[in-house]
Design an enzyme around this catalytic site. Sequence first.
Site, mmCIF file in Angstrom:
data_model
loop_
_atom_site.group_PDB
_atom_site.id
_atom_site.type_symbol
_atom_site.label_atom_id
_atom_site.label_comp_id
_atom_site.label_asym_id
_atom_site.label_seq_id
_atom_site.Cartn_x
_atom_site.Cartn_y
_atom_site.Cartn_z
ATOM 1 C CG ASP A 55 -1.808 1.227 1.287
ATOM 2 O OD1 ASP A 55 -2.407 1.543 0.243
ATOM 3 O OD2 ASP A 55 -1.894 1.896 2.332
ATOM 4 C CB SER A 56 0.214 4.765 -0.743
ATOM 5 O OG SER A 56 -1.008 4.830 -0.041
ATOM 6 C CD GLU A 96 -2.132 8.564 7.105
ATOM 7 O OE1 GLU A 96 -1.229 9.363 7.395
ATOM 8 O OE2 GLU A 96 -2.007 7.634 6.298
ATOM 9 C CB CYS A 138 -9.922 5.161 -0.208
ATOM 10 S SG CYS A 138 -8.434 5.829 0.575
ATOM 11 C CG HIS A 170 -6.439 5.965 4.817
ATOM 12 N ND1 HIS A 170 -5.628 5.477 3.819
ATOM 13 C CD2 HIS A 170 -5.612 6.491 5.745
ATOM 14 C CE1 HIS A 170 -4.366 5.705 4.142
ATOM 15 N NE2 HIS A 170 -4.329 6.328 5.298
#
Length: 267
Positions: A9-10, A151, A183, A185
């Site tokens: 993942d990023s 985050e 996504c 997140h």
Amino acid sequence: MKKPIGIFDSGVGGLTVYKAIRDTFPDEDLIYFGDTARVPYGPKSPNTIIQYSIQNARFLLQQGVKIIIVACNTSSSVALPHLQDITKVPVIGVIEPGSEVALQYSTTKRIGVIGTEGTIRSESYSKAIKSREPQAEVFSQACPLFVPLAEEGWQDHPVAHAIVQEYLAPLVAKDIDTLVLGCTHYPILINAIKSFIGDNVIIVDSANAIAEYLQRLIPEAQDGVKGKDIFYVSDNEDKFAMIASRILGGRLNSLQRVHLFESWFVD
Ligand code: DGL
């Protein structure tokens, strides 16, 4: 010796995908790579995302993985064919499984998709859904502020509720019956999302969708030996560990930083 499943993942958000895969495949060894040095991918150009994704996949291939799961929706949207070109190991993205599950649940075929700017710009979900069901109507919305909210651990903060309302009101106005969280997140914001859209809209989480999809693809290693986990990041391991403990509800046993510009970084 079990060959591991590789996941990249990023950054940290892909741990929602890791968690779904870990729960589904308790005996498999898993290697996770989070590109925390270069996150976010969402606002970046397709070329940059493709380059980063190829480097991430090469790193996992060097660890001897038997399959690569592209947890990042943005990478899955723009880089998947390029990744499949560099290896014979299967490379699976989250878009197809998420689209398949959305169509299974939707009765009206009016489907909302939310994701990063890169994912929404690529129209990956809309193309995948319509290739299976041409009559489907897909309404998409980029939600760039969701990633920093998740985050920051602000998933239940009043600000999160206000931003959810701002982004999702146009989709609700389209009378969607299913919403794809496109996504990594967004599952973290599930409570705020649910409290705004109510119980009548079904939420499809790409993390669960890919875990179900994988069950059909790979025979589960059932040797009774609990699978091992190794986590790698390209920067900021302390921040990764802190957010990871929120997502996974526990400490990571094995977390290592790998340095960019080492051999795997070279074309
Ligand atoms: N992992 C990304 C995705 O699922 C979200 C974070 C980012 O923008 O890199 O699209």
